[in-house]
Motif scaffolding. Structure first.
Motif, PDB file in Angstrom:
ATOM      1  N   MET A   1       6.063  19.164  -1.395  1.00 18.82           N
ATOM      2  CA  MET A   1       5.777  17.853  -0.424  1.00 18.82           C
ATOM      3  C   MET A   1       5.015  16.114  -1.130  1.00 18.82           C
ATOM      4  SD  MET A   1       3.042  18.508   2.684  1.00 18.82           S
ATOM      5  CE  MET A   1       2.642  16.338   3.486  1.00 18.82           C
ATOM      6  N   LEU A   2       4.727  17.410  -2.143  1.00 13.72           N
ATOM      7  CA  LEU A   2       4.626  15.557  -3.387  1.00 13.72           C
ATOM      8  C   LEU A   2       5.218  15.265  -3.710  1.00 13.72           C
ATOM      9  CD1 LEU A   2       1.881  13.593  -4.172  1.00 13.72           C
ATOM     10  CD2 LEU A   2       1.434  15.873  -6.269  1.00 13.72           C
ATOM     11  N   GLU A   3       6.025  15.752  -3.553  1.00 13.92           N
ATOM     12  CA  GLU A   3       7.069  14.995  -5.214  1.00 13.92           C
ATOM     13  C   GLU A   3       8.294  14.373  -3.305  1.00 13.92           C
ATOM     14  OE1 GLU A   3      11.320  16.328  -6.908  1.00 13.92           O
ATOM     15  OE2 GLU A   3       9.811  18.098  -6.757  1.00 13.92           O
ATOM     16  N   GLY A   4       8.240  14.850  -2.324  1.00 16.29           N
ATOM     17  CA  GLY A   4       9.024  14.362  -1.429  1.00 16.29           C
ATOM     18  C   GLY A   4       8.201  12.741  -1.228  1.00 16.29           C
ATOM     19  N   ILE A   5       6.688  12.901  -1.308  1.00 13.33           N
ATOM     20  CA  ILE A   5       6.044  11.383  -0.680  1.00 13.33           C
ATOM     21  C   ILE A   5       6.511  10.530  -1.448  1.00 13.33           C
ATOM     22  CG2 ILE A   5       3.831  10.516  -0.971  1.00 13.33           C
ATOM     23  CD1 ILE A   5       2.932  12.865   0.899  1.00 13.33           C
ATOM     24  N   MET A   6       6.702  11.158  -2.855  1.00 11.91           N
ATOM     25  CA  MET A   6       6.774  10.199  -4.321  1.00 11.91           C
ATOM     26  C   MET A   6       8.557   9.262  -4.505  1.00 11.91           C
ATOM     27  SD  MET A   6       4.115   9.932  -5.427  1.00 11.91           S
ATOM     28  CE  MET A   6       4.719   8.723  -7.107  1.00 11.91           C
ATOM     29  N   LYS A   7       9.040  10.113  -3.429  1.00 10.53           N
ATOM     30  CA  LYS A   7      10.422   9.820  -3.831  1.00 10.53           C
ATOM     31  C   LYS A   7      10.841   9.422  -2.563  1.00 10.53           C
ATOM     32  CE  LYS A   7      13.156  13.680  -5.374  1.00 10.53           C
ATOM     33  NZ  LYS A   7      14.433  14.368  -4.970  1.00 10.53           N
ATOM     34  N   MET A   8       9.804   9.445  -1.199  1.00 14.08           N
ATOM     35  CA  MET A   8       9.781   7.932  -0.298  1.00 14.08           C
ATOM     36  C   MET A   8       9.649   6.851  -0.432  1.00 14.08           C
ATOM     37  SD  MET A   8       8.109   8.332   3.324  1.00 14.08           S
ATOM     38  CE  MET A   8       6.373   8.616   2.646  1.00 14.08           C
ATOM     39  N   LEU A   9       7.963   6.831  -1.254  1.00 13.35           N
ATOM     40  CA  LEU A   9       7.708   5.869  -2.038  1.00 13.35           C
ATOM     41  C   LEU A   9       8.233   4.611  -2.343  1.00 13.35           C
ATOM     42  CD1 LEU A   9       3.585   7.193  -2.506  1.00 13.35           C
ATOM     43  CD2 LEU A   9       4.540   5.267  -0.658  1.00 13.35           C
ATOM     44  N   GLN A  11      11.749   4.469  -2.244  1.00 10.55           N
ATOM     45  CA  GLN A  11      12.551   4.184  -1.274  1.00 10.55           C
ATOM     46  C   GLN A  11      11.500   2.478  -0.783  1.00 10.55           C
ATOM     47  OE1 GLN A  11      14.613   7.079   0.418  1.00 10.55           O
ATOM     48  NE2 GLN A  11      14.978   7.934  -1.182  1.00 10.55           N
ATOM     49  N   THR A  12      10.602   2.254  -0.569  1.00 13.27           N
ATOM     50  CA  THR A  12       9.626   1.516   0.001  1.00 13.27           C
ATOM     51  C   THR A  12       9.810  -0.112  -0.936  1.00 13.27           C
ATOM     52  OG1 THR A  12       7.700   1.560  -0.574  1.00 13.27           O
ATOM     53  CG2 THR A  12       8.402   3.218   1.304  1.00 13.27           C
ATOM     54  N   ALA A  13       9.212  -1.280   0.410  1.00 11.97           N
ATOM     55  CA  ALA A  13       9.202  -2.215  -1.319  1.00 11.97           C
ATOM     56  C   ALA A  13       8.180  -2.331  -1.868  1.00 11.97           C
ATOM     57  CB  ALA A  13       8.939  -3.298   0.156  1.00 11.97           C
ATOM     58  N   PHE A  14       7.063  -0.868  -1.509  1.00  9.65           N
ATOM     59  CA  PHE A  14       6.257  -1.033  -2.575  1.00  9.65           C
ATOM     60  C   PHE A  14       5.826  -0.635  -4.160  1.00  9.65           C
ATOM     61  CE2 PHE A  14       4.102   0.345   1.877  1.00  9.65           C
ATOM     62  CZ  PHE A  14       2.509  -1.350   1.582  1.00  9.65           C
ATOM     63  N   ALA A  15       7.533   0.194  -4.116  1.00 11.08           N
ATOM     64  CA  ALA A  15       7.965   0.004  -5.931  1.00 11.08           C
ATOM     65  C   ALA A  15       8.047  -1.112  -6.384  1.00 11.08           C
ATOM     66  CB  ALA A  15       9.068   1.397  -5.421  1.00 11.08           C
ATOM     67  N   ILE A  57       8.926 -10.650   0.524  1.00 12.74           N
ATOM     68  CA  ILE A  57       8.695  -8.976   0.614  1.00 12.74           C
ATOM     69  C   ILE A  57      10.141  -8.501  -0.344  1.00 12.74           C
ATOM     70  CG2 ILE A  57       9.416  -6.779   1.815  1.00 12.74           C
ATOM     71  CD1 ILE A  57       7.677  -8.733   4.058  1.00 12.74           C
ATOM     72  N   PRO A  58      10.242  -7.823  -1.489  1.00 11.69           N
ATOM     73  CA  PRO A  58      11.410  -6.692  -1.381  1.00 11.69           C
ATOM     74  C   PRO A  58      12.456  -5.993  -1.287  1.00 11.69           C
ATOM     75  CG  PRO A  58       9.429  -6.351  -2.932  1.00 11.69           C
ATOM     76  CD  PRO A  58       9.166  -7.500  -1.930  1.00 11.69           C
ATOM     77  N   LEU A  59      13.432  -5.931  -1.523  1.00  8.76           N
ATOM     78  CA  LEU A  59      14.456  -4.726  -0.032  1.00  8.76           C
ATOM     79  C   LEU A  59      14.656  -4.694   0.851  1.00  8.76           C
ATOM     80  CD1 LEU A  59      13.303  -1.362  -2.455  1.00  8.76           C
ATOM     81  CD2 LEU A  59      14.478  -2.993  -3.425  1.00  8.76           C
ATOM     82  N   SER A  60      13.814  -6.302   1.567  1.00  9.92           N
ATOM     83  CA  SER A  60      14.932  -6.374   3.301  1.00  9.92           C
ATOM     84  C   SER A  60      16.286  -6.999   2.795  1.00  9.92           C
ATOM     85  CB  SER A  60      13.774  -7.520   3.328  1.00  9.92           C
ATOM     86  OG  SER A  60      13.666  -8.847   2.804  1.00  9.92           O
TER      87      SER A  60
END
Length: 370
Positions: A1-9, A11-15, A57-60
């Protein structure tokens, strides 16, 4: 589950968010605070501030080819928006003040000295001739003209030039009093001028037609700006096209200004804005503004050496084309010395002359450097 959350993050602009992006968010919030809290040109600075947020905002993909702002920005890069803004300004502006006291037109010309002075200094600082011309136009206190010239000469610097121009326009109530109080004595501030004469409708209708023809013949490259300015003014003066006047002065002007300011703000991306070149442009813009304000005041004082009916030198500072802000500042300064001295109408003459003067100055650059 933690790995899934990290992958999701990931893919967001935060990264992809950088320190530069965060600093630009701070700049946007500062501009927003000034525009709202201090009521400093909110119609311009609020959309600019929000545009800065959108552009950082990155990736938009909002600024990438095919994105919303990419399409909107075509009106900037193709030079479409500034002439449309001039159309609205013309529909809002009463040129009868200038026609009633044509001698003060020269003050509008003298106040353009900052454009050419900043151009020369920019060349000394290493900018090429086209970049220097675009930077110099900031001194005219005319945002649309600065954007129009920059879109032709130096698109890479357009964001810095546009933000510098509109920032200093917003600061006119701060800068103009300082320059005026240094150069104008209290005795000169108290000079009373004769009331303007009444201008006939025939004069008001013929003026935009004659100016369009003359500017087209002398400086053809100024026609997109001057021509649209005069078309708007002609619509105002003929008196029987009120719907077109309302469309130009409200719906077109407000809509295009909103889109243009968002585009300008979004172009201020961290990797370009936080750069020494941008800081040089901001410094040159301030220098150009001070030179323009000083040029108008000093030329008024020079004219007084030969005039029987003296000019109040405060109206010389209104020769920059920030209509009607600079004229109102001149009136405020005169009222501080003598509350019964009304020079607003006289100050509007060089003020509107400055609008034409900055457009013609830009046209000269566009003609000589094309």
């Amino acid at each position: 589950m933690l790995e899934g959350i990290m992958k999701m993050l990931e893919q967001t602009a935060f990264a992809e968010l950088t320190l530069g992006n965060i600093l630009m968010f701070v700049v946007a919030l500062l501009i927003l605070y000034i525009s709202v809290k201090k009521d400093a040109e909110p119609l311009l600075l609020v959309p600019i501030a929000f545009g800065i947020i959108l552009g950082n905002i990155p990736l938009s993909g909002i600024r990438d080819e095919g994105g919303l702002l990419w399409y909107l920005y075509q009106g900037v890069s193709k030079g479409i928006y500034p002439p449309l803004i001039f159309l609205g300004i013309g529909a809002l502006t009463d040129f009868s003040f200038m026609l009633s006291y044509p001698l003060t037109i020269f003050l509008g010309g003298a106040a353009q000295v900052g454009i050419f002075t900043a151009f020369l200094v920019a060349r000394l600082l290493g900018f090429n001739v086209r970049e220097a011309a675009a930077i110099g136009v900031i001194g005219g206190a005319d945002g649309p003209t600065a954007i129009y010239t920059a879109s032709r000469f130096s698109p890479d610097l357009l964001f810095a030039i546009a933000i510098a121009a509109y920032s200093y326009i917003a600061l006119i109530p701060v800068i103009q009093p300082v320059v005026s109080k240094v150069l104008v004595t209290k005795k000169e501030m108290a000079i009373r001028m004769k009331p303007p004469r009444k201008v006939s409708k025939t004069e008001r209708v013929l003026f935009p037609i004659l100016v369009t023809a003359l500017s087209a013949l002398l400086v053809p490259q100024s026609l997109p700006l001057v021509g649209m300015l005069m078309l708007g003014n002609l619509l105002r003066e003929v008196g029987n096209v009120k719907r077109l006047v309302e469309a130009a002065s409200r719906f077109i002007l407000d809509s295009v200004t909103l889109i243009l300011m968002v585009c300008v703000g979004s172009s201020a991306q961290a990797d370009k804005f936080l750069h020494p070149v941008s800081l040089k442009i901001f410094a040159l813009g301030a220098f150009a503004f001070v030179c323009s304000l000083s040029g108008g005041i000093l030329f008024a004082k020079f004219m007084n050496l030969f005039l029987k009916d003296k000019l109040n030198p405060l109206i010389g500072a209104a020769g920059v084309s920030a209509v009607p802000t600079s004229a109102r500042v001149a009136q405020k300064l005169a009222s501080e010395v003598d509350p019964t001295n009304f020079i607003l109408m006289h100050a509007m003459s060089p003020n509107v002359a400055g609008v034409i003067g900055s457009a013609v100055a830009a046209g000269v650059f566009l003609t000589l450097l094309k």
